[in-house]
Design a protein around this motif. Structure first.
Motif, mmCIF file in Angstrom:
data_model
loop_
_atom_site.group_PDB
_atom_site.id
_atom_site.type_symbol
_atom_site.label_atom_id
_atom_site.label_comp_id
_atom_site.label_asym_id
_atom_site.label_seq_id
_atom_site.Cartn_x
_atom_site.Cartn_y
_atom_site.Cartn_z
ATOM 1 N N LYS A 92 0.848 -1.193 0.000
ATOM 2 C CA LYS A 92 0.000 0.000 0.000
ATOM 3 C C LYS A 92 0.882 1.240 0.000
ATOM 4 O O LYS A 92 1.827 1.349 0.772
ATOM 5 C CB LYS A 92 -0.877 -0.015 1.244
ATOM 6 N N VAL A 93 0.582 2.188 -0.913
ATOM 7 C CA VAL A 93 1.415 3.391 -1.016
ATOM 8 C C VAL A 93 0.687 4.620 -0.501
ATOM 9 O O VAL A 93 1.308 5.579 -0.078
ATOM 10 C CB VAL A 93 1.871 3.655 -2.461
ATOM 11 N N VAL A 94 -0.612 4.629 -0.545
ATOM 12 C CA VAL A 94 -1.392 5.771 -0.100
ATOM 13 C C VAL A 94 -2.191 5.341 1.131
ATOM 14 O O VAL A 94 -2.850 4.316 1.138
ATOM 15 C CB VAL A 94 -2.357 6.257 -1.203
ATOM 16 N N GLU A 95 -2.121 6.162 2.168
ATOM 17 C CA GLU A 95 -2.879 5.824 3.400
ATOM 18 C C GLU A 95 -4.036 6.738 3.584
ATOM 19 O O GLU A 95 -4.130 7.789 3.110
ATOM 20 C CB GLU A 95 -1.936 5.906 4.585
#
Length: 95
Positions: A92-95
């Motif tokens: 996952k790169v965007v939280e």
């Protein structure tokens, strides 16, 4: 059109070609020969001649454009460092 040594010098400079000063007249002569040949080509009557890509009539082999899954999902996913449920798993790169 005639090319003189000054024009030959400028063309050589634009082409980033180092031409010694004593070879500029020969280069201008070569340019003039090329331009003379081009002028000869412009005199050829090409009315009614269709443009072509090759001297032999050819058509590229074509296949039907069909969307598929590649029929090799297991082989493709075997290269993945992490595969889940038939898909590539990525962090996952965007939280």
């Amino acid at each position: 059109m005639s090319i003189d040594t000054e024009t030959a010098r400028r063309v050589a400079h634009l082409a980033r070609i180092a031409v010694p000063e004593e070879e500029l007249p020969a280069l201008a002569g070569e340019f003039n020969a090329i331009l003379g040949f081009i002028e000869q080509l412009s005199e050829v009557d090409v009315d009614g001649v269709e443009p072509m890509v090759s001297v032999t009539p050819m058509r590229l082999k074509r296949r039907e454009d069909v969307v598929t899954d590649g029929s090799q999902p297991q082989a493709v996913l075997a290269n993945a460092p992490d595969a889940r449920e038939g898909f590539f798993a990525v962090p996952k790169v965007v939280e």
